[in-house]
Design a protein around this motif. Sequence first.
Motif, PDB file in Angstrom:
ATOM      1  N   GLU A 437       0.833  -1.196   0.000  1.00  0.00           N
ATOM      2  CA  GLU A 437       0.000   0.000   0.000  1.00  0.00           C
ATOM      3  C   GLU A 437       0.872   1.251   0.000  1.00  0.00           C
ATOM      4  OE1 GLU A 437      -2.772  -0.498   3.202  1.00  0.00           O
ATOM      5  OE2 GLU A 437      -3.991  -1.918   2.062  1.00  0.00           O
ATOM      6  N   ALA A 541       0.007  -2.418  -8.975  1.00  0.00           N
ATOM      7  CA  ALA A 541      -1.378  -2.301  -8.505  1.00  0.00           C
ATOM      8  C   ALA A 541      -1.437  -2.093  -6.993  1.00  0.00           C
ATOM      9  CB  ALA A 541      -2.177  -3.531  -8.910  1.00  0.00           C
ATOM     10  N   TYR A 542      -2.067  -1.006  -6.582  1.00  0.00           N
ATOM     11  CA  TYR A 542      -2.058  -0.609  -5.174  1.00  0.00           C
ATOM     12  C   TYR A 542      -2.776  -1.650  -4.324  1.00  0.00           C
ATOM     13  CZ  TYR A 542      -2.060   2.608  -1.219  1.00  0.00           C
ATOM     14  OH  TYR A 542      -1.832   3.203  -0.002  1.00  0.00           O
ATOM     15  N   GLY A 543      -2.142  -2.041  -3.227  1.00  0.00           N
ATOM     16  CA  GLY A 543      -2.790  -2.977  -2.321  1.00  0.00           C
ATOM     17  C   GLY A 543      -1.798  -3.919  -1.665  1.00  0.00           C
ATOM     18  N   THR A 602     -10.258  -1.106  -4.008  1.00  0.00           N
ATOM     19  CA  THR A 602      -9.769  -1.339  -5.360  1.00  0.00           C
ATOM     20  C   THR A 602     -10.810  -0.855  -6.364  1.00  0.00           C
ATOM     21  OG1 THR A 602     -10.676  -3.594  -5.336  1.00  0.00           O
ATOM     22  CG2 THR A 602      -8.348  -3.328  -4.741  1.00  0.00           C
ATOM     23  N   GLU A 604     -12.544  -2.250  -9.663  1.00  0.00           N
ATOM     24  CA  GLU A 604     -12.729  -3.507 -10.363  1.00  0.00           C
ATOM     25  C   GLU A 604     -13.537  -3.286 -11.644  1.00  0.00           C
ATOM     26  OE1 GLU A 604     -11.339  -6.273  -9.323  1.00  0.00           O
ATOM     27  OE2 GLU A 604     -10.578  -5.424  -7.439  1.00  0.00           O
TER      28      GLU A 604
END
Length: 756
Positions: A437, A541-543, A602, A604
């Motif tokens: 993150e 991809a953030y997370g 997120t 999607e």
Amino acid sequence: MINIKPLAIAVATSLALAACGSDDVSITTTTHGESKSSSSAAPSAEPLLVPEMLNYLNSIKGEKTVIGIHNREPNAEPGLQTDKMAKLVGKWPSLWSGDFLFSGEDVDNRLNMIFEAQKRWRQGMLVQVMAHVCPPTTGESCAWENQSGQTENIASIQGNLSDAEWSSLLTDGEPLNLAWKKRLDNMAFLLKMISDDGVRVLFRPFHEMNQTIFWWSKEGSPEYTASLYRLTHDYLVQEQELTNLTFVWNLQDFATLAEDLDAYDPGPEYYDILTLDNYNTDGTGFSQEKYDLMVAKANGKPIALGEVNKLPTAEILEQQPLWTFIMTWAEETFEKNTDAEIIALYNSPRIVTLDEKAPWSNYDGDDHLILEIPGGGTGTEPDPEPALPTEPFIVFEDDFTQFRLKAGSVSKITESIVDDEDTTKGKVLNYKYTGAEATVELITEGSSVDLSGYSTGTLEFDLKIINEPANIDGNWSIKVDCGWPCGTGDVPIKDNIDGIAPTVGEWQTYKFNVKDLIAKDNGNDSLDITKVTSPLVIFPAYGPNQIGAEFRLDNVKYIPGTDEPSTPAPSTSELGDDVFFVFDDAIKRWKLKADNNKIVETVESDTDRGDVLQHEYIENQTTSELLGTSNIDLSAYIGGQLKFDLKIIEAPAGLEDSWFIKVDCQWPCTTGDINLQDNVDMTVPELDQWQSYTFNVDDLIAHENSEVANGTANASNLDITKVSSPLVILPAWGDSQKGSKFQLDNIRYVKAGVTE
């Protein structure tokens, strides 16, 4: 800050920590690289930084007085009062002061405050950090005042601790002792960040120690407060090994000052500077008696006026020459003094402003930060239009320029310059994710840059992905920021001019038209190319899947174009439009709070809808609060409606139809919780299907906030003119939220009479 002991009429206070061991009060100058400690109580295992601020104050003692101003709430604007003062008097103060603070929003913005401290040190100012922080009986954020009718164990700055709680706090290993040390760990983490850059800090804990309305000062038990001061000092210096602190001991000018100077004394080895908050509390103003008491107690250490609202005159400072600095209290400076009085003192020969002070030794060369006075300038003719650039604007090419990884990311990302296997590349940037993150945000310290000359050109960079964790699946993004949330918003890296998809293990060149970046719709916060703070942000991809990602960058630059600069495209959804979108296909201004680690947010892809917003609860006791960085006025939508589409994918047992919404204006200003079923159409939530919900804005405004009835301090019903979160949604609050998952789309406010 004016406080009449013991009445609770205070405003926020100022605590400046400074490690007593980090500054030797017995000397006036110290050779750079050496440091001798006056404190035998708390030696540090690390070599102490040279106490430059203390040395400086000792060197001017009796001859000159530094002047500064405190920057209290909000931590989102930690230089607000300093800039305002500079604009008024035409010169910078020589002392900046900030605060860790206690409200949720200010706690969230502590990093901004720490960066501001770093910036002001580089500018050459004395730097002070205060600690109006919550009691260890609660979390990091709390209220300012006690709740109505309560006296013990209150989660507020003005709460009281019982004798039993004080015992737990001061006894090593007891619950409150451990809770307080964890609080100190959080502060130490931020202080260490700037210590690594050589920034020294005047750290003033337990502001106005003899002011017993605060939780850290119990009426009739001054020994508690003195012990807590010593505990705090020793923990930060011995356990956390902070080497950049100068401790400030602070009292207020009550009639009991003579007694208080003895009763609250933590011991001379525990403080380096003694300060007095003079608010004419005892009715004697800047009396010689108070000055003499301070001089005698300090016993040769520097003394200062820690806070004032009404300024002393230059004549008073001549009569009381040992005041080494004056710090005025934030906005009260401008309320209690005329502009002429402020300007006269700043121009006094006795006062040291920044233009009369040398830079600090670790920033006395080309890296010394020189900032223009806000709104300053002496010319009467407008500046000519700048010529279009002919050379690239280099962000990175073989070595750092002014852009580095944002300091707040260093705990999750390592940054280094390495030699690539491709010998034609030379030195390249290498980034490795040790946490998740986070984004690789190359920021400029001190000020933004105007890249409008490159509006018709391109942003170009070379990227080599060394390792891509599972589930990233080629999903990398870039953005350009102008002080988040101002920026492009997330731009898929595949949207480059040539349509290149990232490939692991290969150097690839990516190009983006700057005019396309300017045109990216980011709500009210689209990219302002004239004030770029980060010319490139890049991330997988953030997370939670980012851990282990590693990549390299080279030749990051802006290439000039040949035509006249373009102007930003208008946003497709502005405040005041018939329909104002909070979310529609992309995260714009409004998103989950950055430090909410209980929900995974997120975007999607939905076959029928395009991109939708998804929230998955991985912990309990939280809310999906879509926040910006400032309040907005939605009064244009009075008589209209709040609308959104919701699809509940998973709901734990018992929560299938227990969902709520609210609209906040900085809690506890809020609608309060509204059952989702109380929508206009009385739609009942069902699993795994898209449903549309409508709420009348007038009903939201009229909804009774239960916090008002409960007596919560500062609670009020929704103020539609200062909305901080246009939608908050949650499964019923509690310990059963974990596992909830839902999607949102088309979140919007619609004006009265508008047909969609």
